[in-house]
Design a protein around this motif. Structure first.
Motif, PDB file in Angstrom:
ATOM      1  N   SER A  69     -60.266 -84.465 -20.107  1.00 52.58           N
ATOM      2  CA  SER A  69     -59.643 -84.338 -18.788  1.00 52.58           C
ATOM      3  C   SER A  69     -58.680 -83.159 -18.775  1.00 52.58           C
ATOM      4  O   SER A  69     -58.043 -82.868 -19.786  1.00 52.58           O
ATOM      5  CB  SER A  69     -58.823 -85.595 -18.452  1.00 52.58           C
ATOM      6  OG  SER A  69     -59.640 -86.689 -18.208  1.00 52.58           O
ATOM      7  N   SER A 116     -59.615 -95.125 -24.977  1.00 52.52           N
ATOM      8  CA  SER A 116     -58.375 -94.526 -24.501  1.00 52.52           C
ATOM      9  C   SER A 116     -57.256 -95.516 -24.241  1.00 52.52           C
ATOM     10  O   SER A 116     -56.100 -95.208 -24.458  1.00 52.52           O
ATOM     11  CB  SER A 116     -58.662 -93.770 -23.215  1.00 52.52           C
ATOM     12  OG  SER A 116     -59.421 -92.637 -23.523  1.00 52.52           O
ATOM     13  N   ASP A 150     -66.896 -88.141 -25.853  1.00 58.08           N
ATOM     14  CA  ASP A 150     -65.973 -88.206 -24.721  1.00 58.08           C
ATOM     15  C   ASP A 150     -64.595 -88.467 -25.308  1.00 58.08           C
ATOM     16  O   ASP A 150     -64.250 -89.586 -25.643  1.00 58.08           O
ATOM     17  CB  ASP A 150     -66.394 -89.332 -23.763  1.00 58.08           C
ATOM     18  CG  ASP A 150     -65.344 -89.568 -22.685  1.00 58.08           C
ATOM     19  OD1 ASP A 150     -64.428 -88.738 -22.553  1.00 58.08           O
ATOM     20  OD2 ASP A 150     -65.456 -90.592 -21.973  1.00 58.08           O
ATOM     21  N   LYS A 188     -54.586 -84.897 -18.286  1.00 63.69           N
ATOM     22  CA  LYS A 188     -53.936 -85.860 -19.188  1.00 63.69           C
ATOM     23  C   LYS A 188     -53.042 -85.076 -20.156  1.00 63.69           C
ATOM     24  O   LYS A 188     -52.130 -84.406 -19.714  1.00 63.69           O
ATOM     25  CB  LYS A 188     -54.989 -86.708 -19.900  1.00 63.69           C
ATOM     26  CG  LYS A 188     -55.679 -87.697 -18.934  1.00 63.69           C
ATOM     27  CD  LYS A 188     -56.659 -88.588 -19.669  1.00 63.69           C
ATOM     28  CE  LYS A 188     -57.332 -89.565 -18.713  1.00 63.69           C
ATOM     29  NZ  LYS A 188     -58.422 -90.300 -19.409  1.00 63.69           N
TER      30      LYS A 188
HETATM   31  C1  PLP Z   1     -59.552 -90.711 -18.777  1.00 59.23           C
HETATM   32  C2  PLP Z   1     -60.860 -90.836 -19.421  1.00 59.23           C
HETATM   33  C3  PLP Z   1     -62.032 -90.618 -18.694  1.00 59.23           C
HETATM   34  C4  PLP Z   1     -62.000 -90.283 -17.237  1.00 59.23           C
HETATM   35  O1  PLP Z   1     -61.476 -89.007 -17.063  1.00 59.23           O
HETATM   36  P1  PLP Z   1     -61.127 -88.473 -15.586  1.00 59.23           P
HETATM   37  O2  PLP Z   1     -60.637 -87.085 -15.802  1.00 59.23           O
HETATM   38  O3  PLP Z   1     -60.115 -89.406 -15.031  1.00 59.23           O
HETATM   39  O4  PLP Z   1     -62.381 -88.520 -14.801  1.00 59.23           O
HETATM   40  C5  PLP Z   1     -63.228 -90.740 -19.351  1.00 59.23           C
HETATM   41  N1  PLP Z   1     -63.289 -91.068 -20.650  1.00 59.23           N
HETATM   42  C6  PLP Z   1     -62.178 -91.282 -21.388  1.00 59.23           C
HETATM   43  C7  PLP Z   1     -62.327 -91.646 -22.834  1.00 59.23           C
HETATM   44  C8  PLP Z   1     -60.913 -91.170 -20.798  1.00 59.23           C
HETATM   45  O5  PLP Z   1     -59.819 -91.387 -21.510  1.00 59.23           O
END
Ligand code: PLP
Length: 467
Positions: A291, A227, A257, A294
């Motif tokens: 998330s 990210s 993820d 975001k």
């Molecule tokens: C932002 C992010 C997370 C964490 O997400 P949260 O909603 O802040 O807990 C996990 N993995 C990736 C790839 C992210 O970009």
């Protein structure tokens, strides 16, 4: 540090309570507030923060001179609205996604009284809280099943703990990332009880690396969105599609993820690099996690979308009770998802989308409005509108830069760092940036209705008594 013998002469709270100044404060504030402020002031004297003083009278005068400010500081709301003039749209330190008006209204409605949170009004019996967002999430993602937890870190943790505890999870060395302060893939993996199996190298991992690492202990193949950085140069990675093909041949699910979780196709708006959740699922992973706050532009939440056979055990697991979302989050999420029913409406109404999609000319017009307003206030600031670049932030679209407009402010007597600090400590606080020796305010992340407050804050910071 003050000399220890001088500290012996610090007044007691009881003696301060007898002074006229404290009695006057007691007539305006509750006793606990005044006593708390006195204790904090005496404490800072003890720690030397106030500098050395000699006699009891001097200490007393010092404490009394600071009492009103200390009481005010104690009563200020600790969590405050801030004007984000950094241009980073999803700014984790500044609270990520601002909510749409519709979401705010839904939160107010759900919070002010009782609600049908877990109650089926038609049938007159208990129901499940996720019904309020389930159908919309299924529609928006095209998934067979969805689940919602507290945040994306919790979503990843839940997948690992339920689907891979005591078994192996294969991850590329190029994706063992740290996101934010405390989300590190190896640590989350260890906490979940899954066993991390690293494959490939930092810059190159091939499908064959995963294939070779698969054993009868393998529970999942995990793909993690990088990210907050980009790997450039001599690089190679296995795509979600390739991993899914490998997984399918061995009956091993792929969990991806995805991080930011767009429901809007930014590529169509010429902002590249972030697939939608629907597009990501179409590549074949069994589960995608994202998330809520975001690129989706809703409240903090972790959304799990994918195959029913894998999502159902997550929903039923006792850990889900510990990670569940509250009614305020659900109200905001439901209202935000409703806006996505019409993409054009979402692009206008969801602030994260609106800010990312605003063209440079629109941002520039806002910058010009700010400059006019501040000039009208008659400050010594020299103001100009400049081109710049904003970044999506929040671990979304690393490396992507969006053309923007900034207001550059130069004060003839106040150095830029001091101007920046004055703005930050002002009311409302404004967070800008000093670059190349000049304070710059990126107007992409400033809302239209914040322009008057920002103008007033700039004028106040530029005034002779701004500190
Ligand atoms: C932002 C992010 C997370 C964490 O997400 P949260 O909603 O802040 O807990 C996990 N993995 C990736 C790839 C992210 O970009």
């Amino acid at each position: 540090m003050p000399a220890p013998d001088s500290l012996h002469r610090l007044p007691s709270v009881a003696s301060l309570l007898e002074t006229g100044e404290v009695k006057a404060a007691l007539s305006r504030h509750p006793r606990a507030v005044v006593v708390g402020a006195l204790r904090r002031l005496l404490d800072s004297c003890r720690k030397g923060a106030a500098g050395a003083r000699g006699s009891r009278e001097e200490w007393t005068a010092l404490v009394l001179s600071r009492l009103d400010a200390e009481i005010a500081a104690g009563e200020a709301m600790p969590l405050r609205r801030v004007i984000n003039a950094t241009g980073v749209v999803v700014h984790t330190n500044l609270g990520r996604a601002p909510l749409a008006r519709e979401a705010l209204e839904a939160v107010l409605e759900a919070a002010r009284g009782y609600s049908n949170l877990e109650y089926d009004l038609d049938a007159g019996r208990r129901s499940k809280r996720l019904v309020h967002v389930e159908r919309m999430l299924l529609d928006a993602t095209g998934a067979e099943a969805v689940h919602v937890v507290n945040n994306n870190a919790a979503a990843v943790f839940l997948c690992l703990a339920v689907l891979a505890r005591g078994r192996e999870v294969i991850v590329s060395r190029g994706e063992l990332v740290e996101i934010g302060g405390s989300f590190r893939i190896p640590d989350i993996m260890a906490a979940s009880g899954a066993v991390l199996v690293e494959v490939g190298t930092t810059n190159r991992t091939r499908p064959a690396d995963y294939e070779r690492a698969i054993t009868d202990r393998t529970a999942l193949l995990l793909k993690v969105h990088r990210s907050n950085f980009a790997v450039v140069g001599f690089t190679e990675e296995a795509s979600a599609r390739e991993l899914s093909a490998i997984g399918a041949a061995r009956s091993i699910p792929v969990v991806e993820d995805l991080g930011s979780g767009a429901l809007f196709d930014f590529a169509r708006a010429k902002i590249p690099g972030e697939p939608t959740v629907r597009q990501a699922l179409a590549e074949g992973p069994a589960i995608v996690t994202v998330s809520g706050d975001k690129l989706l532009g809703g409240p903090q939440a972790g959304i799990i979308a994918g195959k029913a056979a894998l999502v159902e055990p997550l929903r039923k697991h006792p850990l889900s009770r510990a990670l569940r979302v509250d009614k305020l989050c659900l109200a905001a999420l439901a209202a935000t998802l409703r806006l996505y029913g019409d993409e054009r409406r979402a692009a206008q109404a969801v602030p994260v989308l609106r800010m990312l999609l605003a063209d440079a000319a629109e941002v520039r017009a806002r910058a010009v409005r700010l400059v006019r307003r501040v000039r009208r206030a008659g400050t010594p600031l020299r103001l100009s509108v400049e081109e710049g670049v904003s970044s999506p932030g929040g671990g979304a679209m690393p490396g992507v830069e969006i053309p923007t407009a900034c207001v550059a402010a130069v004060h003839p007597a106040i150095p830029p760092e001091r101007l920046e600090a004055r703005l930050r400590r002002g009311s409302p606080p404004v967070v800008g940036r000093v670059s190349r020796g000049t304070l710059r305010l990126d107007m992409r992340t400033v809302a239209d209705d914040e322009v008057p407050d920002l103008a007033a804050a700039l004028a106040a910071a530029a005034s002779p008594e701004g500190d």
